[in-house]
Design an enzyme around this catalytic site. Structure first.
Site, PDB file in Angstrom:
ATOM      1  N   ARG A 126       0.733  -1.178  -0.006  1.00 57.26           N
ATOM      2  CA  ARG A 126      -0.094   0.003   0.040  1.00 57.26           C
ATOM      3  C   ARG A 126       0.893   1.161  -0.094  1.00 57.26           C
ATOM      4  O   ARG A 126       1.928   1.238   0.416  1.00 57.26           O
ATOM      5  CB  ARG A 126      -0.896   0.110   1.221  1.00 57.26           C
ATOM      6  CG  ARG A 126      -1.891  -1.337   1.197  1.00 57.26           C
ATOM      7  CD  ARG A 126      -3.216  -0.738   2.076  1.00 57.26           C
ATOM      8  NE  ARG A 126      -2.588  -0.572   3.561  1.00 57.26           N
ATOM      9  CZ  ARG A 126      -3.403   0.246   4.226  1.00 57.26           C
ATOM     10  NH1 ARG A 126      -4.523   0.681   3.991  1.00 57.26           N
ATOM     11  NH2 ARG A 126      -2.952   0.351   5.618  1.00 57.26           N
ATOM     12  N   LYS A 191       3.640 -11.792   9.634  1.00 58.92           N
ATOM     13  CA  LYS A 191       3.030 -11.566   8.167  1.00 58.92           C
ATOM     14  C   LYS A 191       3.334 -12.828   7.260  1.00 58.92           C
ATOM     15  O   LYS A 191       4.432 -12.920   6.918  1.00 58.92           O
ATOM     16  CB  LYS A 191       3.318 -10.190   7.472  1.00 58.92           C
ATOM     17  CG  LYS A 191       2.352  -9.892   6.567  1.00 58.92           C
ATOM     18  CD  LYS A 191       2.712  -8.855   5.772  1.00 58.92           C
ATOM     19  CE  LYS A 191       2.822  -7.347   6.376  1.00 58.92           C
ATOM     20  NZ  LYS A 191       2.813  -6.161   5.246  1.00 58.92           N
ATOM     21  N   ARG A 325      -1.635  -0.807  14.634  1.00 58.06           N
ATOM     22  CA  ARG A 325      -0.571  -1.525  15.148  1.00 58.06           C
ATOM     23  C   ARG A 325      -0.978  -2.022  16.626  1.00 58.06           C
ATOM     24  O   ARG A 325      -1.836  -1.451  17.142  1.00 58.06           O
ATOM     25  CB  ARG A 325       0.728  -0.486  15.322  1.00 58.06           C
ATOM     26  CG  ARG A 325       1.349  -0.018  13.848  1.00 58.06           C
ATOM     27  CD  ARG A 325       2.015  -1.045  13.091  1.00 58.06           C
ATOM     28  NE  ARG A 325       2.681  -0.546  11.876  1.00 58.06           N
ATOM     29  CZ  ARG A 325       1.883  -0.906  10.751  1.00 58.06           C
ATOM     30  NH1 ARG A 325       0.797  -1.362  10.658  1.00 58.06           N
ATOM     31  NH2 ARG A 325       2.573  -0.220   9.537  1.00 58.06           N
TER      32      ARG A 325
HETATM   33  P1  ATP Z   1      -0.398  -1.426   6.851  1.00 64.79           P
HETATM   34  O1  ATP Z   1      -0.673  -2.081   8.080  1.00 64.79           O
HETATM   35  O2  ATP Z   1      -0.423   0.097   6.547  1.00 64.79           O
HETATM   36  O3  ATP Z   1      -1.040  -2.316   5.867  1.00 64.79           O
HETATM   37  P2  ATP Z   1       2.292  -2.649   6.258  1.00 64.79           P
HETATM   38  O4  ATP Z   1       3.730  -2.288   6.746  1.00 64.79           O
HETATM   39  O5  ATP Z   1       2.006  -4.181   6.654  1.00 64.79           O
HETATM   40  O6  ATP Z   1       1.466  -1.551   6.911  1.00 64.79           O
HETATM   41  P3  ATP Z   1       1.723  -2.859   3.525  1.00 64.79           P
HETATM   42  O7  ATP Z   1       1.762  -1.994   2.418  1.00 64.79           O
HETATM   43  O8  ATP Z   1       0.555  -3.917   3.705  1.00 64.79           O
HETATM   44  O9  ATP Z   1       2.347  -2.407   4.729  1.00 64.79           O
HETATM   45  O10 ATP Z   1       2.999  -4.224   2.937  1.00 64.79           O
HETATM   46  C1  ATP Z   1       4.207  -3.694   2.883  1.00 64.79           C
HETATM   47  C2  ATP Z   1       5.285  -3.833   3.660  1.00 64.79           C
HETATM   48  O11 ATP Z   1       4.949  -5.324   3.930  1.00 64.79           O
HETATM   49  C3  ATP Z   1       6.563  -3.655   3.273  1.00 64.79           C
HETATM   50  O12 ATP Z   1       7.037  -2.291   3.768  1.00 64.79           O
HETATM   51  C4  ATP Z   1       7.427  -4.629   4.281  1.00 64.79           C
HETATM   52  O13 ATP Z   1       7.582  -4.171   5.455  1.00 64.79           O
HETATM   53  C5  ATP Z   1       6.515  -5.836   4.265  1.00 64.79           C
HETATM   54  N1  ATP Z   1       6.893  -6.803   3.284  1.00 64.79           N
HETATM   55  C6  ATP Z   1       7.558  -6.776   2.153  1.00 64.79           C
HETATM   56  N2  ATP Z   1       7.352  -7.897   1.417  1.00 64.79           N
HETATM   57  C7  ATP Z   1       6.881  -8.739   2.313  1.00 64.79           C
HETATM   58  C8  ATP Z   1       6.755 -10.117   2.147  1.00 64.79           C
HETATM   59  N3  ATP Z   1       7.146 -10.690   0.834  1.00 64.79           N
HETATM   60  N4  ATP Z   1       6.332 -10.729   3.255  1.00 64.79           N
HETATM   61  C9  ATP Z   1       6.128 -10.198   4.296  1.00 64.79           C
HETATM   62  N5  ATP Z   1       6.279  -8.760   4.351  1.00 64.79           N
HETATM   63  C10 ATP Z   1       6.564  -8.308   3.347  1.00 64.79           C
END
Ligand code: ATP
Length: 328
Positions: A126, A191, A325
């Site tokens: 995002r 995640k 968070r």
């Molecule tokens: P939000 O709560 O806003 O969704 P988020 O940090 O999870 O926050 P996203 O846009 O959902 O943001 O996902 C992108 C983020 O996920 C990246 O900035 C990185 O921290 C993490 N990320 C990137 N690639 C992967 C992956 N293959 N597996 C797990 N996490 C990843």
């Protein structure tokens, strides 16, 4: 050399290397009828796309982990007769971008059509964040759907798709997967998958939706250098060998069945299920917004808004700019 030749050579090399054993550069070159330098170059390119390959003097090349390539023919055989096409790409910028591009150039797409790729060079999260997409390790999956009710009906869609991923992980691997509002899937508080829903279309008229899912299956060691938060993958969590070709067919099935339900009844019919899979249910959270809010997470409402209870009031928050968070 053309991209097509490069693709064919890389796939042939990978078919030999797939079992994780050592193969000498000379032997590989002979099998493909190319030079040793060409072998080295093709493998270097794959390395740059995140595939872990060791090269040891006197022994040759070896993959850090055995690999199973995505196989369009196998996938087709595994699909039920009435399923939409799954297009397999080798290395692409982003499977979402590829589908959006098809829409923008007016190419006809059947509901539920999917594009998958072995690697993405510009996988997106995002708000401009990056989705790390190493070669051959995971699933990078985008699905097309047309929402007849228009853009406003799409609120809650990424939550519903999150539940499709939870159903898949639960049914096939008995994992207790959770959704972190609004777009991530967690197993054991780390995640495992992310969702990116992108829309194109009028607010009132029907809109085209591209649903991107990145699902980690066997993340290479080096991923740590690219991801700044705890993550996991299916192989680690399930302790099973994962057949990516079967998994992609099962994922399309779950996603399309959720999309049908969503088109018929909207997000309202998923509220109970979401609240059972809510990562932060009844936990203290911090809602990151212009004015951050700390409170207890009380699930979602019928539109997919997040409900937060503070000492003073209980309010619902909507919007793609918000992040949740733990703690606060
Ligand atoms: P939000 O709560 O806003 O969704 P988020 O940090 O999870 O926050 P996203 O846009 O959902 O943001 O996902 C992108 C983020 O996920 C990246 O900035 C990185 O921290 C993490 N990320 C990137 N690639 C992967 C992956 N293959 N597996 C797990 N996490 C990843």
């Amino acid at each position: 050399m053309s991209n097509k030749t490069s693709l064919v050579c890389q796939r042939q090399l990978l078919q030999y290397l797939a079992d994780g054993s050592f193969y000498s550069g000379q032997w590989l070159a002979e099998q493909l009828g190319i030079s040793r330098t060409a072998v080295a170059n093709y493998l270097n390119e794959l390395k740059q796309h995140g595939l872990e390959i060791f090269s040891v003097k006197g022994r040759g090349y070896k993959l850090a982990n055995p690999i199973q390539l995505l196989d369009a023919n196998k996938i087709k055989k595994l699909q039920a007769a009435d399923c939409a096409q799954i297009l397999v790409q080798h290395i692409t910028d982003s499977t979402n971008s590829q589908l959006l591009n098809k829409l923008q150039t007016g190419q006809p797409l059947e509901q539920g059509s999917v594009i998958i790729a072995e690697a993405q060079s510009a996988g997106r999260g995002r708000r401009g964040r990056t989705w790390y997409s190493p070669f051959g390790a995971n699933l990078y999956f985008s699905c097309f759907w047309r929402l007849e009710q228009g853009v406003t009906a799409a609120m809650g869609l990424s939550l519903a798709i999150g539940l499709a991923v939870c159903r898949l992980l639960q049914h096939q691997y008995q994992l207790d997967a959770r959704v972190k509002w609004p777009n991530d899937i967690y197993v054991n508080d780390r995640k495992i998958a992310g969702i990116l829903v992108e829309l194109s279309g009028q607010v009132a008229a029907a809109c085209d939706v591209v649903i991107g899912i990145g699902l980690n299956i066997g993340m290479p060691e080096q991923s740590r250098q690219h991801i700044d938060q705890p993550y996991t993958d299916l192989r680690t969590e399930s302790q099973q060998r994962v057949d990516r070709n079967r998994l992609v067919v099962a994922l399309q099935h779950q996603v399309v069945s959720v999309l049908r339900e969503f088109s018929r009844a909207g997000f309202a019919s998923f509220v109970t299920e979401f609240n059972q899979h809510d990562l932060y249910a009844n936990r203290k959270v911090l809602l990151m917004a212009k004015m951050p809010i700390t409170g207890i997470c009380r699930g979602v409402d019928k539109q997919g808004g997040i409900i937060i209870e503070t000492g003073q009031s209980t309010d619902v928050y909507y919007g793609g700019e918000l992040s949740l968070r733990a703690g606060g």
